[in-house]
Design an enzyme around this catalytic site. Sequence first.
Site, PDB file in Angstrom:
ATOM      1  N   LYS A  17      -1.932  -8.761  13.073  1.00  0.00           N
ATOM      2  CA  LYS A  17      -3.165  -8.101  13.512  1.00  0.00           C
ATOM      3  C   LYS A  17      -3.980  -9.020  14.432  1.00  0.00           C
ATOM      4  O   LYS A  17      -4.527  -8.578  15.447  1.00  0.00           O
ATOM      5  CB  LYS A  17      -3.986  -7.694  12.292  1.00  0.00           C
ATOM      6  CG  LYS A  17      -3.290  -6.646  11.421  1.00  0.00           C
ATOM      7  CD  LYS A  17      -3.996  -6.451  10.097  1.00  0.00           C
ATOM      8  CE  LYS A  17      -3.280  -5.452   9.218  1.00  0.00           C
ATOM      9  NZ  LYS A  17      -3.885  -5.319   7.874  1.00  0.00           N
ATOM     10  N   GLY A  48       4.846   9.226   4.774  1.00  0.00           N
ATOM     11  CA  GLY A  48       4.425   8.521   3.572  1.00  0.00           C
ATOM     12  C   GLY A  48       2.957   8.781   3.300  1.00  0.00           C
ATOM     13  O   GLY A  48       2.412   9.821   3.689  1.00  0.00           O
ATOM     14  N   THR A  49       2.312   7.848   2.648  1.00  0.00           N
ATOM     15  CA  THR A  49       0.903   8.018   2.293  1.00  0.00           C
ATOM     16  C   THR A  49       0.039   8.316   3.516  1.00  0.00           C
ATOM     17  O   THR A  49      -0.782   9.244   3.513  1.00  0.00           O
ATOM     18  CB  THR A  49       0.378   6.757   1.587  1.00  0.00           C
ATOM     19  OG1 THR A  49       1.153   6.525   0.414  1.00  0.00           O
ATOM     20  CG2 THR A  49      -1.089   6.920   1.200  1.00  0.00           C
ATOM     21  N   VAL A  50       0.230   7.532   4.583  1.00  0.00           N
ATOM     22  CA  VAL A  50      -0.593   7.712   5.779  1.00  0.00           C
ATOM     23  C   VAL A  50      -0.215   8.991   6.518  1.00  0.00           C
ATOM     24  O   VAL A  50      -1.081   9.789   6.899  1.00  0.00           O
ATOM     25  CB  VAL A  50      -0.473   6.494   6.712  1.00  0.00           C
ATOM     26  CG1 VAL A  50      -1.240   6.743   8.017  1.00  0.00           C
ATOM     27  CG2 VAL A  50      -1.004   5.250   6.019  1.00  0.00           C
ATOM     28  N   GLY A  51       1.088   9.205   6.726  1.00  0.00           N
ATOM     29  CA  GLY A  51       1.524  10.388   7.455  1.00  0.00           C
ATOM     30  C   GLY A  51       1.085  11.675   6.796  1.00  0.00           C
ATOM     31  O   GLY A  51       0.593  12.604   7.460  1.00  0.00           O
TER      32      GLY A  51
END
EC number: 1.1.1.3
Length: 437
Positions: free
Chosen positions: A207, A13-16
């Site tokens: 987180k 996706g965007t990060v990958g």
Amino acid sequence: MTDPLRVGIAGLGTVGASVVRVLASKATELQRQCGRPIAVTGVSARDASRDRGIDLSAAQWFDDPVALAKSDDIDVFVELMGGDEGPARQALKTALDSGRHVVTANKALLAKHGVALAEAAEKKGVLLNYEAAVAGGIPVIKTMREAMAGNSVSRVVGILNGTCNYILSRMEAEAISFEDCLKDAQRLGYAEADPTFDIEGNDTAHKLSILTSLAFGTKIAASDIYLEGISNISQADIRAAAALGYRIKLLGVAQRTDSGIEQRVHPTMVPNQSVIAQVMGVTNAVAISTDILGDLLLVGPGAGGNATASAVVGDIADIAKSQPGFQHGPVFGWPAKELKPYKKAQMRAHAGGYFIRLTVHDRAGVFAAIAKRMADNDISLESIVQQADSSLDPSQKTVVLVTHETTEAAVRRAVDGITKDGQLTDKAQVIRIERAG
């Protein structure tokens, strides 16, 4: 020439896609810094035909991420699929059991299964790196796990969700409602189509639970976090905070108390002059209080392809620099088998200042009745004022109280009493005040 570090990436996706792009565009710099090349030799995603704007010709395609995780053609498995169960968990566990290093940005998976995964990594003597799982591009994990050796942490406070910080920042700057601001955030891609996980505080809680484990050496306990989101924050609260010299932030707070470790996520008023109050938009911040170092504040981009990819690439580079046979440090700062059971602090005993906004009937004796309930619960008031609100019916008025330090239990008892007295025309709003940070 030194053999390259062979990387398999699951999730494009965007990060990958950003990770693949950075590894390619910064190949020369990374080789110089790490002492060896880094090569993407395998990838996995849902759709092989999709054009992601990256060159994958040198990488083997795997339809099944588990098959990629146990492939003999990779040294590091990078999990960027998301989700706390299913393929992400299975593939990550497979990689560890196969003796491969792992990099992940999956805070939900770590919050739920982090201790077990840490045990698996430490048993195999491999690295489990997760810098991108908390606060995007801010190197808070490495700071707490490596750079603060010997320090005892007493408190961690953070703005850990860019969506919420963006919404609260715009509500203040442009005097628009929560609902309108959320719609804009969705249109701009800062909020998901279903934003519940962000705006109700769950993302921040995941987180925070990871930071708590690093800070205090306890097992991760995301389900034991006191949780409030920002969906009930109104312009009346924003205006009242500004008039009193405060700004509203969604904070994750973890601190050591006499009764245990306190973990809480909720809207908080912070003084305008504090550093954390200046953190606006999608930016994240983490403040850490220690005995040796003192107070440390880390600020930076908390989301987005480039910020998260930077953290992922940093984790991969650390693995590339590691020497074969080197004994790696524990995943959460303490050996996983030595992490202490989490002892939840008594939240109702939490002490501090409180902002209380009451919508009440406009009639004689209201102020006196409110003040009596506060006095009955030993609550000292810093101020009690009536505020004009043109949105209210003429038969109603807004009363804002700011308390000196008191307990959560006392505040809740007082508000319950005011409610039983029949003074309120709407639910009371209670927001904690953090004096510093």
